[in-house]
Scaffold this motif. Structure first.
Motif, PDB file in Angstrom:
ATOM      1  N   THR A   6       2.439  -8.266   4.120  1.00 45.14           N
ATOM      2  CA  THR A   6       1.795  -8.204   2.817  1.00 45.14           C
ATOM      3  C   THR A   6       1.398  -6.759   2.569  1.00 45.14           C
ATOM      4  O   THR A   6       0.702  -6.161   3.374  1.00 45.14           O
ATOM      5  N   PRO A   8      -0.692  -4.482   0.174  1.00 42.65           N
ATOM      6  CA  PRO A   8      -1.692  -4.594  -0.881  1.00 42.65           C
ATOM      7  C   PRO A   8      -1.387  -3.723  -2.098  1.00 42.65           C
ATOM      8  O   PRO A   8      -1.037  -2.561  -1.966  1.00 42.65           O
ATOM      9  N   ILE A   9      -1.493  -4.327  -3.263  1.00 43.94           N
ATOM     10  CA  ILE A   9      -1.472  -3.596  -4.526  1.00 43.94           C
ATOM     11  C   ILE A   9      -2.944  -3.388  -4.882  1.00 43.94           C
ATOM     12  O   ILE A   9      -3.717  -4.344  -4.922  1.00 43.94           O
ATOM     13  N   LYS A  10      -3.321  -2.164  -5.118  1.00 44.32           N
ATOM     14  CA  LYS A  10      -4.721  -1.840  -5.371  1.00 44.32           C
ATOM     15  C   LYS A  10      -4.868  -1.095  -6.692  1.00 44.32           C
ATOM     16  O   LYS A  10      -3.898  -0.585  -7.238  1.00 44.32           O
ATOM     17  N   MET A  11      -6.107  -1.028  -7.169  1.00 44.47           N
ATOM     18  CA  MET A  11      -6.428  -0.251  -8.368  1.00 44.47           C
ATOM     19  C   MET A  11      -7.590   0.669  -8.041  1.00 44.47           C
ATOM     20  O   MET A  11      -8.547   0.268  -7.358  1.00 44.47           O
ATOM     21  N   LYS A  12      -7.473   1.897  -8.507  1.00 44.13           N
ATOM     22  CA  LYS A  12      -8.541   2.874  -8.337  1.00 44.13           C
ATOM     23  C   LYS A  12      -8.888   3.417  -9.709  1.00 44.13           C
ATOM     24  O   LYS A  12      -7.993   3.677 -10.520  1.00 44.13           O
ATOM     25  N   THR A  13     -10.187   3.574  -9.986  1.00 41.68           N
ATOM     26  CA  THR A  13     -10.614   4.138 -11.261  1.00 41.68           C
ATOM     27  C   THR A  13     -11.567   5.306 -11.019  1.00 41.68           C
ATOM     28  O   THR A  13     -12.235   5.374  -9.991  1.00 41.68           O
ATOM     29  N   CYS A  35      -0.478   6.345  -0.484  1.00 46.22           N
ATOM     30  CA  CYS A  35      -0.364   5.599  -1.747  1.00 46.22           C
ATOM     31  C   CYS A  35       0.950   5.895  -2.456  1.00 46.22           C
ATOM     32  O   CYS A  35       1.486   6.994  -2.370  1.00 46.22           O
ATOM     33  N   ILE A 126      -2.859   2.007 -10.588  1.00 44.57           N
ATOM     34  CA  ILE A 126      -2.408   0.860  -9.806  1.00 44.57           C
ATOM     35  C   ILE A 126      -1.432   1.432  -8.782  1.00 44.57           C
ATOM     36  O   ILE A 126      -0.534   2.208  -9.136  1.00 44.57           O
ATOM     37  N   ILE A 128       0.535   0.996  -4.593  1.00 42.33           N
ATOM     38  CA  ILE A 128       0.797   0.311  -3.328  1.00 42.33           C
ATOM     39  C   ILE A 128       0.079   1.093  -2.247  1.00 42.33           C
ATOM     40  O   ILE A 128       0.206   2.317  -2.167  1.00 42.33           O
ATOM     41  N   ASP A 129      -0.673   0.395  -1.417  1.00 43.20           N
ATOM     42  CA  ASP A 129      -1.390   1.041  -0.315  1.00 43.20           C
ATOM     43  C   ASP A 129      -0.476   1.044   0.899  1.00 43.20           C
ATOM     44  O   ASP A 129      -0.547   0.178   1.764  1.00 43.20           O
ATOM     45  N   SER A 132      -1.654   0.849   4.605  1.00 37.41           N
ATOM     46  CA  SER A 132      -2.057  -0.418   5.206  1.00 37.41           C
ATOM     47  C   SER A 132      -0.967  -1.007   6.097  1.00 37.41           C
ATOM     48  O   SER A 132      -1.182  -2.013   6.754  1.00 37.41           O
TER      49      SER A 132
END
Length: 134
Positions: A6, A8-13, A35, A126, A128-129, A132
């Motif tokens: 898996t 992880p799809i992440k979001m950073k603001t 990233c 948005i 991809i990490d 990880s």
């Protein structure tokens, strides 16, 4: 294992106040190590001073990596929003290194037309990490 993972799809603001002492604003460590950006969205939350719209989006090493020559009227007024899909493929002869995941934390750079006297933007990424996977 069965070779299935898996990712992880992440979001950073980040809320970014534009630098009023020059035409570039850097956000330290915006891009985390490993990233792979999928999209970057910028929304103006406090109007940018007249004539000083955002013209480029990139890193401190490549100021227009994700967007260049953004026209006046696109990112300057309250509520203006643009989304960039930063996927690029290397041109013949280019190094693949410029198109892979970030090997270390890196700065986001926003470039403006001249030195603004005001302006705040919300930047959302948005990604991809890839870190990880280790």
């Amino acid at each position: 294992g069965d070779g299935t993972y898996t990712v992880p799809i992440k979001m950073k603001t980040a809320s970014v106040t534009l630098d009023t002492s020059g035409a570039t604003t850097d956000v330290n460590d915006f891009f985390p190590k490993g990233c792979v950006p999928l999209s970057i969205t910028i929304k103006v939350t406090t109007a940018i001073s007249v004539g000083h719209h955002i013209t480029g989006v990139g890193t401190d090493g490549d100021a227009d990596k994700y967007a260049e020559s953004i026209a006046n009227g696109k990112l300057d007024e309250l509520g203006d929003t643009l989304t960039f899909a930063p996927f690029t493929t290397p041109a013949e002869g280019d190094s693949d290194d410029a198109y892979t995941a970030f090997s270390s934390d890196d700065k986001l750079r926003l470039t403006t037309a001249g030195t603004p006297t005001a302006g705040i933007v919300l930047v959302a990424m948005i990604f991809i990490d890839g870190a990880s996977l280790t």
